[in-house]
Design a protein around this motif. Sequence first.
Motif, PDB file in Angstrom:
ATOM      1  N   CYS A  57       3.886   6.350  -7.028  1.00  0.00           N
ATOM      2  CA  CYS A  57       2.566   5.780  -7.330  1.00  0.00           C
ATOM      3  C   CYS A  57       1.428   7.100  -6.477  1.00  0.00           C
ATOM      4  N   ASN A  58       0.221   6.598  -6.966  1.00  0.00           N
ATOM      5  CA  ASN A  58      -0.929   7.212  -6.180  1.00  0.00           C
ATOM      6  C   ASN A  58      -1.106   6.051  -5.298  1.00  0.00           C
ATOM      7  N   ASN A  59      -1.134   4.975  -5.421  1.00  0.00           N
ATOM      8  CA  ASN A  59      -0.762   4.451  -3.819  1.00  0.00           C
ATOM      9  C   ASN A  59      -0.084   4.291  -3.326  1.00  0.00           C
ATOM     10  N   CYS A  60       1.166   4.796  -2.811  1.00  0.00           N
ATOM     11  CA  CYS A  60       1.650   4.872  -2.708  1.00  0.00           C
ATOM     12  C   CYS A  60       1.813   6.032  -1.141  1.00  0.00           C
ATOM     13  N   PRO A  61       0.674   6.881  -1.127  1.00  0.00           N
ATOM     14  CA  PRO A  61       0.726   8.134  -0.181  1.00  0.00           C
ATOM     15  C   PRO A  61      -0.289   7.551   0.594  1.00  0.00           C
ATOM     16  N   LYS A  62      -1.097   6.983  -0.379  1.00  0.00           N
ATOM     17  CA  LYS A  62      -2.735   6.310   0.678  1.00  0.00           C
ATOM     18  C   LYS A  62      -1.747   5.265   1.760  1.00  0.00           C
ATOM     19  N   GLY A  63      -0.645   4.177   1.315  1.00  0.00           N
ATOM     20  CA  GLY A  63       0.105   3.132   2.074  1.00  0.00           C
ATOM     21  C   GLY A  63       0.854   4.157   3.312  1.00  0.00           C
ATOM     22  N   PHE A  64       0.808   5.545   2.897  1.00  0.00           N
ATOM     23  CA  PHE A  64       1.822   6.109   3.777  1.00  0.00           C
ATOM     24  C   PHE A  64       0.689   6.798   4.646  1.00  0.00           C
ATOM     25  N   THR A  65      -0.002   6.835   4.537  1.00  0.00           N
ATOM     26  CA  THR A  65      -0.981   7.652   6.089  1.00  0.00           C
ATOM     27  C   THR A  65      -1.640   6.658   6.962  1.00  0.00           C
ATOM     28  N   LYS A  66      -1.810   5.479   6.288  1.00  0.00           N
ATOM     29  CA  LYS A  66      -2.162   4.362   7.022  1.00  0.00           C
ATOM     30  C   LYS A  66      -0.927   3.921   7.964  1.00  0.00           C
ATOM     31  N   LYS A  67      -0.129   3.652   7.758  1.00  0.00           N
ATOM     32  CA  LYS A  67       1.106   3.892   8.367  1.00  0.00           C
ATOM     33  C   LYS A  67       1.467   4.841   9.403  1.00  0.00           C
ATOM     34  N   LEU A  68       1.666   6.030   9.211  1.00  0.00           N
ATOM     35  CA  LEU A  68       1.783   7.378   9.792  1.00  0.00           C
ATOM     36  C   LEU A  68       0.479   7.465  10.828  1.00  0.00           C
ATOM     37  N   GLU A  69      -0.404   7.010  10.448  1.00  0.00           N
ATOM     38  CA  GLU A  69      -1.694   6.744  11.900  1.00  0.00           C
ATOM     39  C   GLU A  69      -1.472   5.463  12.570  1.00  0.00           C
ATOM     40  N   ALA A  70      -0.458   4.556  12.476  1.00  0.00           N
ATOM     41  CA  ALA A  70       0.126   3.084  12.874  1.00  0.00           C
ATOM     42  C   ALA A  70       1.056   3.773  13.818  1.00  0.00           C
ATOM     43  N   LYS A  71       1.627   4.896  13.202  1.00  0.00           N
ATOM     44  CA  LYS A  71       2.759   5.268  14.122  1.00  0.00           C
ATOM     45  C   LYS A  71       4.258   4.188  14.384  1.00  0.00           C
ATOM     46  N   ASP A  72       4.313   3.477  12.570  1.00  0.00           N
ATOM     47  CA  ASP A  72       5.251   3.128  12.063  1.00  0.00           C
ATOM     48  C   ASP A  72       6.399   3.555  12.145  1.00  0.00           C
ATOM     49  N   LYS A  73       7.007   3.450  13.336  1.00  0.00           N
ATOM     50  CA  LYS A  73       8.666   4.101  13.365  1.00  0.00           C
ATOM     51  C   LYS A  73       9.910   3.490  12.185  1.00  0.00           C
ATOM     52  N   THR A  74       9.385   2.614  11.945  1.00  0.00           N
ATOM     53  CA  THR A  74       9.894   2.341  10.288  1.00  0.00           C
ATOM     54  C   THR A  74       9.511   3.555   8.881  1.00  0.00           C
TER      55      THR A  74
END
Length: 157
Positions: A57-74
């Motif tokens: 969906c359109n919301n998941c890329p936003k969450g993904f970007t936030k997780k990347l910025e936080a260096k989420d390893k998973t």
Amino acid sequence: MKTRFMVAGLALLAVAAVSLVAAEIDLEGVKCIMNPKAAAKADKSLEYKGGEVFFCCNNCPKGFTKKLEAKDKTVMAKANHQLVATAQAKQEHCPFTGGPMNKELTVDGATVKFCCNNCKGKAETMDGDEQLTALFGEEAWEKAGFEVAEAKKSDTK
């Protein structure tokens, strides 16, 4: 009037180019990185490491970007896994030793190769996020020499 037609023509060309690139990538069985219960869709993607990762969906890329910025390893491992599962990334070495590849294992649609049965066995004893992080995390990504294939890159996104 001419400008309007030119803009419309360019927009149509951009949509066609995106569709052609997405058509090269087989998303059958590929799940959304952020919502693993949902199927990934070709029109819901972001550029990642020179390839494309797909979402439901359109919301998941936003969450993904936030997780990347936080260096989420998973999340990074899941994105790397998707690049391999969609055949955008190719492996050069064993993800544990960096050695030559002789054995293989399929993990959620992505084939990973190992130098020996010991490394393959180590991977088989893991499951879930532990396995994904061990095989597709940033350390393994570097050691295995994963590279995104040039033919799969999209310059249209």
